[in-house]
Design an enzyme around this catalytic site. Structure first.
Site, PDB file in Angstrom:
ATOM      1  N   ASP A  91      76.854  42.380 -19.622  1.00 47.00           N
ATOM      2  CA  ASP A  91      78.289  42.072 -19.495  1.00 47.00           C
ATOM      3  C   ASP A  91      79.062  42.855 -20.579  1.00 47.00           C
ATOM      4  OD1 ASP A  91      77.356  39.782 -20.812  1.00 47.00           O
ATOM      5  OD2 ASP A  91      79.031  38.808 -20.420  1.00 47.00           O
ATOM      6  N   GLU A 156      77.437  36.627 -20.666  1.00 47.72           N
ATOM      7  CA  GLU A 156      77.553  36.240 -22.096  1.00 47.72           C
ATOM      8  C   GLU A 156      78.942  36.214 -22.502  1.00 47.72           C
ATOM      9  OE1 GLU A 156      77.430  36.533 -26.521  1.00 47.72           O
ATOM     10  OE2 GLU A 156      78.453  37.841 -25.087  1.00 47.72           O
TER      11      GLU A 156
END
Length: 465
Positions: A91, A156
């Site tokens: 991400d 994250e």
């Protein structure tokens, strides 16, 4: 694998707008697409791949969004070989070209050997570099010298939703035979010299609210007869840190680990050109004048940063408003042996004392919204020795032994839950601009980094004999 093909795969991955920060259904779909691409790539290497359902994320407005699956992948299970587990995330932070990007952030663009694109260095490039290292052995028809496991997440940047719980569940299953954990989610301290990272700071994030009423006031009607919330808040924020960066909260330095002579020598050995570092940071002057002082205040001393004020007028023009309620936001980067609960108590006591001195009729509330402990590793562990040898082989130099001033919670999670050696093996250069406009990874770092990871596998196997 051909370097051109490696860049093509990175280009495909960067093109996916896998933004986990903005809670938008379209972007969640992109995250799921990103994880599917990674699973396909790992299966193509012959890995057994498990997609772990991470459930849903509950948002403050009551909305729920699906959390992308966490990937658990495995290559090899030879009990005679060490098992190395790599952690990465796919991400990214939000990015828009109109915010100052020179190119489309989701189109990987090469300029003068630099590969620009959101996620290029944080963290899609490093994840692919590990996959490239594995594929090199496959392409040569050679057995992997180690067993390799991957744990790859897609949240994250949004706080690793569901990850810690999953690691706890898998402690005696997926992680049961893991010997070493490697994370490549930070940067070198220089532009051209590799580094191994053995520590990060923690983070305690605070919000302090000062409220008179929910509705704002007209300054012509009420100015001069109120305890204004903004004035109270500015006084509170101004009491936290002085102009030299010293934190003014009583007792905050009491738990900081003392500086040893061995640690001091490690700072002296680090290759850092202060002038180059200052110029690349685009600042006129740092608070400290020597390399050692700069590094110590970045890594081994706490710092306090004021981030913003919610509820204040911050748009162009002149609006004569007195905010009725304002929220200040600040954080403290923690170092060994500071403790989040102790810091929370110290901060609250300090702000309550400062506020009481103002004799304000407003209401003040302080809350810690995030509390993450610092992380430290043992640099004498076998994988630090293996990584040092791998750096010598690929780059022909000794690595800088560094700590990181930021917070990477997964390192502490792995250390606490599965209780195995954790190492950070960064790939990107200091000027890669993670989270910023024009994020990039140098082509040289990406290609040589893939070689470094392959060399690390070989050195790890030798040391395990």
């Amino acid at each position: 694998m051909d370097p051109k093909l490696r860049r093509m795969i990175l280009k495909e991955w960067v093109a996916v707008e896998s933004d986990s920060v903005q809670p938008v259904p379209r972007l969640r779909q992109e995250l799921f697409r990103m994880m599917a691409l990674a699973m396909d790539k790992l299966r193509g290497l012959g890995a057994s791949v498990d997609s772990v359902d991470a459930g849903f994320q509950q948002l403050p407005d009551g909305q729920t969004l699906p959390v992308p699956p966490i990937i658990l992948a495995e290559l090899g299970s030879d009990p005679k070989k060490p098992t190395v587990c790599f952690y990465g995330h796919l991400d990214v932070q939000p990015a828009r070209q109109e915010d100052g990007w020179l190119t489309d952030p989701y189109t990987l663009t090469e300029v003068d050997g630099k590969l620009y694109g959101r996620g290029a260095t944080d963290n899609k490039g490093p994840v692919l570099a590990w996959i490239n290292a594995v594929s090199t052995f496959r392409a040569l028809g050679e057995d992997l010298p180690v067993n390799v496991k991957f744990i790859i997440e897609g949240m994250e940047e949004a706080g690793s939703v569901a990850l810690e719980e999953m690691v706890g569940r898998e402690k005696d299953r997926f992680f049961s035979n893991v010997d070493y954990v490697v994370i490549s989610d930070n940067l070198w301290i220089s532009g051209g010299k590799p580094a191994l990272t053995y520590g990060t700071r923690g983070n305690s994030y605070f919000r302090v609210e000062v409220k008179c009423r929910d509705q704002d006031f007209h300054s012509g009607t009420f100015g001069g007869i109120l305890h204004e919330p903004m004035a109270d808040l500015v006084a509170l924020l101004g009491s936290l840190v002085d102009s030299s960066g010293h934190i003014l909260i009583p007792g905050i330095y009491d738990q900081v680990a003392p500086l040893t002579e061995e640690e001091r020598k490690m700072y002296e050995a680090i290759d850092l050109d202060l002038e180059e570092y200052r110029n690349s940071s685009h600042v006129k002057k740092f608070l400290f004048d020597t390399k050692e002082e700069i590094l110590m205040h970045l890594w081994r001393y706490p710092s306090l940063s004021i981030h913003g004020i919610e509820g204040a007028f911050d748009e162009p023009g002149a609006k004569t408003v007195i905010p009725g309620r304002v929220i200040g936001k600040f954080s403290i980067r923690l170092v060994p042996h500071m403790n989040t609960s102790v810091v929370e108590k110290q901060v609250k006591q300090h702000l309550e004392y400062i506020f009481s001195k103002r004799k304000s009729s407003n209401q003040m509330t302080v809350s810690m919204t995030l509390g993450l402990q610092p992380w430290m590793a043992n640099t004498k562990d076998k994988q630090y020795l293996a990584a040092t040898r791998a750096v010598r082989t690929v780059f022909g130099t000794e690595p800088d032994m560094t700590r990181d001033g930021s917070t990477i919670p997964i390192a502490r999670i792995f250390q606490d839950i599965i209780q195995k050696s954790v190492m950070m093996l960064p790939l990107g250069a200091v000027d890669d601009g993670e989270h910023a406009q024009n994020e990039k990874i140098n082509r040289w770092n990406y290609i040589e980094g893939s070689k470094l990871f392959a060399a690390f596998f070989l050195e790890m196997a030798k040391l395990h004999l």
